[in-house]
Design an enzyme around this catalytic site. Structure first.
Site, short mmCIF file in Angstrom:
data_model
loop_
_atom_site.label_atom_id
_atom_site.label_comp_id
_atom_site.label_asym_id
_atom_site.label_seq_id
_atom_site.Cartn_x
_atom_site.Cartn_y
_atom_site.Cartn_z
N ASN A 9 0.99 -1.34 -0.05
CA ASN A 9 0.24 -0.14 0.05
C ASN A 9 0.79 1.14 -0.13
O ASN A 9 1.58 1.49 0.99
CB ASN A 9 -0.85 -0.02 1.34
CG ASN A 9 -1.84 1.35 1.62
OD1 ASN A 9 -1.81 1.99 0.57
ND2 ASN A 9 -2.31 1.53 2.81
N TRP A 10 1.14 1.99 -1.03
CA TRP A 10 2.14 3.01 -1.12
C TRP A 10 1.42 4.29 -0.66
O TRP A 10 2.20 5.22 -0.62
CB TRP A 10 2.26 3.06 -2.76
CG TRP A 10 3.24 1.89 -3.35
CD1 TRP A 10 3.48 0.95 -2.60
CD2 TRP A 10 3.67 1.88 -4.68
NE1 TRP A 10 4.05 0.01 -3.70
CE2 TRP A 10 3.99 0.82 -4.90
CE3 TRP A 10 3.47 2.74 -5.72
CZ2 TRP A 10 4.75 0.20 -6.15
CZ3 TRP A 10 4.10 2.22 -7.16
CH2 TRP A 10 4.64 1.15 -7.01
N LYS A 11 0.23 4.37 -0.33
CA LYS A 11 -0.41 5.57 0.41
C LYS A 11 -0.07 6.68 -0.61
O LYS A 11 -0.11 6.51 -1.92
CB LYS A 11 0.04 5.53 1.73
CG LYS A 11 -0.36 4.52 2.54
CD LYS A 11 0.04 4.45 3.94
CE LYS A 11 -0.21 3.27 4.61
NZ LYS A 11 -0.13 3.35 6.10
N HIS A 95 -9.95 1.06 5.02
CA HIS A 95 -8.68 1.58 5.76
C HIS A 95 -8.55 2.47 6.95
O HIS A 95 -9.47 3.34 6.59
CB HIS A 95 -7.53 1.90 4.70
CG HIS A 95 -6.04 2.00 5.26
ND1 HIS A 95 -5.68 2.87 6.14
CD2 HIS A 95 -5.10 1.06 4.87
CE1 HIS A 95 -4.33 2.69 6.51
NE2 HIS A 95 -4.07 1.56 5.84
N GLU A 97 -7.04 4.67 8.08
CA GLU A 97 -6.67 6.23 7.60
C GLU A 97 -7.80 6.79 6.79
O GLU A 97 -8.19 7.90 7.29
CB GLU A 97 -5.33 6.22 6.87
CG GLU A 97 -4.13 5.85 7.68
CD GLU A 97 -2.93 5.61 6.76
OE1 GLU A 97 -3.04 5.57 5.61
OE2 GLU A 97 -2.12 4.92 7.42
N GLU A 167 -5.60 -4.83 10.57
CA GLU A 167 -4.73 -3.96 10.88
C GLU A 167 -5.10 -3.00 12.08
O GLU A 167 -5.70 -2.01 12.09
CB GLU A 167 -4.67 -2.93 9.69
CG GLU A 167 -4.43 -3.58 8.41
CD GLU A 167 -3.65 -2.53 7.49
OE1 GLU A 167 -2.57 -2.80 7.01
OE2 GLU A 167 -4.28 -1.37 7.13
N GLY A 173 2.17 2.20 10.95
CA GLY A 173 3.28 3.28 10.75
C GLY A 173 3.83 3.67 12.01
O GLY A 173 4.54 4.70 12.18
N SER A 213 3.18 -1.96 10.57
CA SER A 213 4.60 -2.08 10.82
C SER A 213 5.23 -3.63 10.50
O SER A 213 6.00 -4.12 11.11
CB SER A 213 4.75 -1.93 12.34
OG SER A 213 4.43 -0.54 12.55
N GLY A 234 2.62 -1.16 4.35
CA GLY A 234 2.73 0.50 4.13
C GLY A 234 4.12 0.97 3.75
O GLY A 234 4.50 0.48 2.77
N GLY A 235 4.77 1.29 4.72
CA GLY A 235 6.10 2.06 4.77
C GLY A 235 7.04 1.04 3.97
O GLY A 235 7.56 1.62 3.37
P1 PGA Z 1 2.64 0.41 7.88
O1 PGA Z 1 1.07 0.72 7.14
O2 PGA Z 1 3.11 -0.98 7.20
O3 PGA Z 1 3.37 1.22 7.45
O4 PGA Z 1 2.45 0.19 9.21
C1 PGA Z 1 0.15 -0.58 7.18
C2 PGA Z 1 -1.06 0.00 6.27
O5 PGA Z 1 -1.53 1.16 6.55
O6 PGA Z 1 -1.63 -0.71 5.36
#
Ligand code: PGA
Length: 259
Positions: A9-11, A95, A97, A167, A173, A213, A234-235
């Site tokens: 997930n490149w956000k 998600h 966020e 999640e 994050g 994470s 994500g990251g």
């Molecule tokens: P993260 O994000 O790996 O940066 O914790 C995961 C996600 O939000 O899908």
């Protein structure tokens, strides 16, 4: 056996040129993934370019959200058929966020999930509790509410095609991942609910990914847990070698039978 899925997930990261480079590096490193399905979800602006880069590759394209209507007066939105038209096969829905920043409700998330399925996309329904909810002992009630509402009106046959992602909000994050045991017990709980909502057989075939994470250093123990069928990353998905290492480790879990 359920084939694990690893989703990047490149956000909201990267220019089109950067997305091309990242997708190209992942494509070149993962030519014939065995025992794992790999998906990348770039921002909308880079979907067309990444689709081009991934043409002919087994790595599939996904989006980070979609609108629930197929078309209409919805300024700034992108619909499921538009994503399918660009070559997307997957879409994240719910998600945390978006739940928090955009205020997406369980009802809207359910509409998005159904719209995705209606247009041939695999929805990845994200659920997870906040730190406060966990502290107060509401982890299971929170994810149960999100799962039941997210899957409202979805038939048992359709449910088999949904992918879930657990999640925990406190793990996203933050660098602090849930332990395999913590994630495993929530995944087991979700699978129990799926048996009730669909059937035991359907529940056994649904992939439940862990996200929060995930890194090359912790993915082995997470995917070794029998209830964890891959990762939503994500990251760490923005770094090609790191993401590729995560995919390789998940693939090993996918080819080696778990307990
Ligand atoms: P993260 O994000 O790996 O940066 O914790 C995961 C996600 O939000 O899908």
């Amino acid at each position: 056996m359920r084939t694990p899925v690893v989703i990047g997930n490149w956000k909201m990261h990267g220019t089109v040129a950067e997305a091309r480079v990242l997708a190209g590096a992942i494509r070149d490193a993962i030519r014939r993934p065995r025992g794992v399905q790999v998906v990348v979800c770039p921002p909308f602006t880079a979907l067309a370019a990444v689709a081009e880069v991934l043409a002919g590759s087994p790595i599939q394209l996904g989006a980070q959200t979609c609108h629930h209507e197929p078309a209409g007066a919805h300024t700034g939105e992108i619909s499921a058929p538009m994503l399918a038209d660009l070559g997307c096969r997957w879409v994240l829905v719910g998600h945390s966020e978006r739940r928090k920043e955009i205020g997406e409700s369980d009802e809207v998330i359910n509409l998005k999930l159904r719209a995705a399925m209606a247009h041939g996309l695999t929805p990845v329904l994200c659920v997870g509790e906040t730190a406060e909810e966990r502290r107060q002992g509401f982890t299971f009630t929170t994810v149960e509410g999100q799962l039941r509402a997210g899957l409202a009106g979805v038939t048992a046959a359709q449910m088999e095609k949904v992918v879930l992602a657990y999640e925990p909000v406190w793990a996203i994050g933050t660098g602090v991942n849930a332990t395999p045991t913590q994630a495993g017990e929530v995944h087991g709980y979700l699978r129990g609910l799926l048996s009730e909502l669909a059937s035991k057989e359907a529940a056994q075939s649904v992939r439940i990914l862990y996200g929060g994470s995930v890194k090359p250093e912790n993915v082995d123990t997470l995917v070794a847990e029998p209830e964890i069928d891959g990762a939503l990353v994500g990251g760490a998905s923005l770094n090609a070698p790191g993401f590729v290492a995560i995919v390789r480790k998940a693939a090993r879990a996918g080819t080696a039978p778990k307990e």
